[in-house]
Motif scaffolding. Structure first.
Motif, PDB file in Angstrom:
ATOM      1  N   ASN A 118       0.807  -1.215   0.000  1.00 29.14           N
ATOM      2  CA  ASN A 118       0.000   0.000   0.000  1.00 29.14           C
ATOM      3  C   ASN A 118       0.842   1.267   0.000  1.00 29.14           C
ATOM      4  N   SER A 119       1.993   1.230   0.665  1.00 29.79           N
ATOM      5  CA  SER A 119       2.839   2.424   0.679  1.00 29.79           C
ATOM      6  C   SER A 119       3.283   2.787  -0.736  1.00 29.79           C
ATOM      7  N   VAL A 120       3.593   1.780  -1.536  1.00 28.74           N
ATOM      8  CA  VAL A 120       4.011   2.005  -2.915  1.00 28.74           C
ATOM      9  C   VAL A 120       2.834   2.490  -3.764  1.00 28.74           C
ATOM     10  N   ALA A 121       1.700   1.826  -3.645  1.00 30.90           N
ATOM     11  CA  ALA A 121       0.524   2.211  -4.435  1.00 30.90           C
ATOM     12  C   ALA A 121       0.069   3.627  -4.103  1.00 30.90           C
ATOM     13  N   CYS A 141      11.689   0.846  -7.339  1.00 31.89           N
ATOM     14  CA  CYS A 141      11.358   0.229  -6.054  1.00 31.89           C
ATOM     15  C   CYS A 141      12.493  -0.707  -5.642  1.00 31.89           C
ATOM     16  N   ILE A 142      13.000  -0.478  -4.441  1.00 31.42           N
ATOM     17  CA  ILE A 142      14.001  -1.383  -3.884  1.00 31.42           C
ATOM     18  C   ILE A 142      13.257  -2.582  -3.298  1.00 31.42           C
ATOM     19  N   THR A 143      13.456  -3.745  -3.879  1.00 27.16           N
ATOM     20  CA  THR A 143      12.744  -4.935  -3.403  1.00 27.16           C
ATOM     21  C   THR A 143      13.742  -5.873  -2.727  1.00 27.16           C
ATOM     22  N   SER A 144      13.887  -7.056  -3.236  1.00 27.69           N
ATOM     23  CA  SER A 144      14.777  -8.049  -2.639  1.00 27.69           C
ATOM     24  C   SER A 144      14.949  -9.204  -3.611  1.00 27.69           C
ATOM     25  N   LEU A 145      16.041  -9.913  -3.476  1.00 27.43           N
ATOM     26  CA  LEU A 145      16.241 -11.123  -4.268  1.00 27.43           C
ATOM     27  C   LEU A 145      15.139 -12.148  -3.986  1.00 27.43           C
ATOM     28  N   SER A 146      14.414 -11.947  -2.892  1.00 23.88           N
ATOM     29  CA  SER A 146      13.338 -12.876  -2.528  1.00 23.88           C
ATOM     30  C   SER A 146      12.208 -12.892  -3.540  1.00 23.88           C
ATOM     31  N   VAL A 147      12.100 -11.868  -4.402  1.00 21.97           N
ATOM     32  CA  VAL A 147      11.034 -11.882  -5.409  1.00 21.97           C
ATOM     33  C   VAL A 147      11.330 -12.921  -6.490  1.00 21.97           C
ATOM     34  N   ASN A 158       8.705 -12.090   1.466  1.00 21.88           N
ATOM     35  CA  ASN A 158       8.627 -12.867   0.234  1.00 21.88           C
ATOM     36  C   ASN A 158       7.318 -12.615  -0.502  1.00 21.88           C
ATOM     37  N   ALA A 159       6.226 -12.695   0.231  1.00 25.40           N
ATOM     38  CA  ALA A 159       4.898 -12.602  -0.380  1.00 25.40           C
ATOM     39  C   ALA A 159       4.575 -11.184  -0.841  1.00 25.40           C
ATOM     40  N   MET A 160       4.808 -10.209   0.022  1.00 26.00           N
ATOM     41  CA  MET A 160       4.379  -8.842  -0.287  1.00 26.00           C
ATOM     42  C   MET A 160       5.279  -8.170  -1.319  1.00 26.00           C
ATOM     43  N   ARG A 161       6.573  -8.458  -1.277  1.00 24.97           N
ATOM     44  CA  ARG A 161       7.447  -7.867  -2.293  1.00 24.97           C
ATOM     45  C   ARG A 161       7.148  -8.461  -3.673  1.00 24.97           C
ATOM     46  N   ALA A 162       6.792  -9.728  -3.707  1.00 26.47           N
ATOM     47  CA  ALA A 162       6.413 -10.341  -4.986  1.00 26.47           C
ATOM     48  C   ALA A 162       5.141  -9.695  -5.531  1.00 26.47           C
ATOM     49  N   ALA A 163       4.174  -9.453  -4.650  1.00 30.76           N
ATOM     50  CA  ALA A 163       2.933  -8.804  -5.081  1.00 30.76           C
ATOM     51  C   ALA A 163       3.205  -7.390  -5.581  1.00 30.76           C
ATOM     52  N   THR A 164       4.060  -6.670  -4.873  1.00 27.39           N
ATOM     53  CA  THR A 164       4.405  -5.309  -5.284  1.00 27.39           C
ATOM     54  C   THR A 164       5.104  -5.310  -6.637  1.00 27.39           C
ATOM     55  N   THR A 165       5.988  -6.264  -6.845  1.00 25.43           N
ATOM     56  CA  THR A 165       6.691  -6.368  -8.122  1.00 25.43           C
ATOM     57  C   THR A 165       5.714  -6.615  -9.261  1.00 25.43           C
ATOM     58  N   ALA A 166       4.724  -7.464  -9.039  1.00 28.61           N
ATOM     59  CA  ALA A 166       3.725  -7.738 -10.076  1.00 28.61           C
ATOM     60  C   ALA A 166       2.887  -6.500 -10.371  1.00 28.61           C
ATOM     61  N   MET A 167       2.521  -5.764  -9.335  1.00 32.81           N
ATOM     62  CA  MET A 167       1.768  -4.535  -9.531  1.00 32.81           C
ATOM     63  C   MET A 167       2.568  -3.522 -10.334  1.00 32.81           C
ATOM     64  N   LEU A 168       3.860  -3.390 -10.018  1.00 31.25           N
ATOM     65  CA  LEU A 168       4.695  -2.426 -10.711  1.00 31.25           C
ATOM     66  C   LEU A 168       4.960  -2.837 -12.160  1.00 31.25           C
TER      67      LEU A 168
END
Length: 263
Positions: A118-121, A141-147, A158-168
């Motif tokens: 939500n912070s990103v959106a 967006c600074i994410t993580s290798l976990s995506v 793991n879960a939320m950064r992957a969701a953010t990556t898909a949204m972006l």
């Protein structure tokens, strides 16, 4: 290389420490006017002081909590009032506390969603319209290798950064016709305070020493060392540049070769 960023304006989140601070410094060196935010006012003020004493600026700042919608609204209003439209938006926020998927409470899942998604959106919704009007923008967006490869005991991240990556990735497609690029930078094992926190948690969980855990981290990196915040920041600065105008919808790994996938 001239990155073509002189005179641009950037909002850098979580800019008082680690990768956020290094990114702020890298953009400042390219002639970018900065608005910085972070939770800790003292560390944030020190970052502003260091950048201005290095001869760069102007630098504006606000202490705020990106996990809180009211605080984000204050940030948006203050940034617009201080520097107007944002050309470069750097999403960066600390990670949720470690946990297993089975051991994560529903409340922790909700908090992670607010913190990482939500912070990103929210900030995108606030600043993208002006980027479209100006026909130029960079969202990073600074994410993580976990995506790419989920990290044990970091279920929420793991879960939320992957969701953010898909949204972006979706947003990148939508904004490409407007000369706005949207990319993610996925650090591997970078020596930051966050890494030290994970080490401390793993010491408690496994009983291993710090030296043993650090050695395990390094063993997983073909380059044989941990990365630095500045090495990540340099990639972020390039992706924010005019020279990266044909790169969008991508996740760029800065990991010393740690990831084992071919994509």
């Amino acid at each position: 290389m001239n990155f073509g960023l002189a005179g641009k304006k950037a909002l850098v989140c979580a800019a008082s420490k680690g990768i956020g601070k290094a990114t702020a410094a890298a953009l400042a060196a390219e002639g970018v006017e900065l608005f910085l935010c972070a939770r800790g006012p003292e560390a944030l003020a020190e970052t502003v002081r260091e950048i201005t004493e290095a001869g760069f600026g102007p630098v504006h700042s606000l202490s705020c909590d990106l996990t809180n919608a009211d605080s984000r609204n204050e940030l948006i209003a203050k940034a617009k009032d201080s520097i107007g439209s944002i050309d470069v938006l750097i999403h960066n926020v600390g990670g949720p506390k470690p946990s297993t998927a089975e051991g994560t409470s529903l409340n922790d899942w909700d908090n992670g969603f607010e913190q990482l998604f939500n912070s990103v959106a929210h900030l995108n919704n606030a600043f993208v319209p002006e980027m479209k009007k100006n026909k130029w923008g960079r969202i990073l967006c600074i994410t993580s290798l976990s995506v790419i490869e989920p990290i044990p005991n970091l279920a929420v991240s793991n879960a939320m950064r992957a969701a953010t990556t898909a949204m972006l990735k979706t947003l990148a497609d939508e904004l490409a016709p407007h000369n706005i690029t949207v990319n993610c930078v996925a650090p591997g094992v970078i020596h930051t305070e966050r890494t030290e926190e994970r080490i401390a948690t793993n010491i408690e969980r496994t009983g291993n020493t710090r030296e043993v855990l650090l050695e395990d981290y390094v063993k997983s990196v073909p380059m044989g060392r941990l990365g630095t915040s500045h090495e990540v920041a340099n990639v972020v600065a390039f992706l924010a540049s005019e020279q990266a105008s044909y790169v969008t919808g991508s996740t760029i790994c800065v990991d010393g070769g740690k990831r084992r996938s071919t994509v």
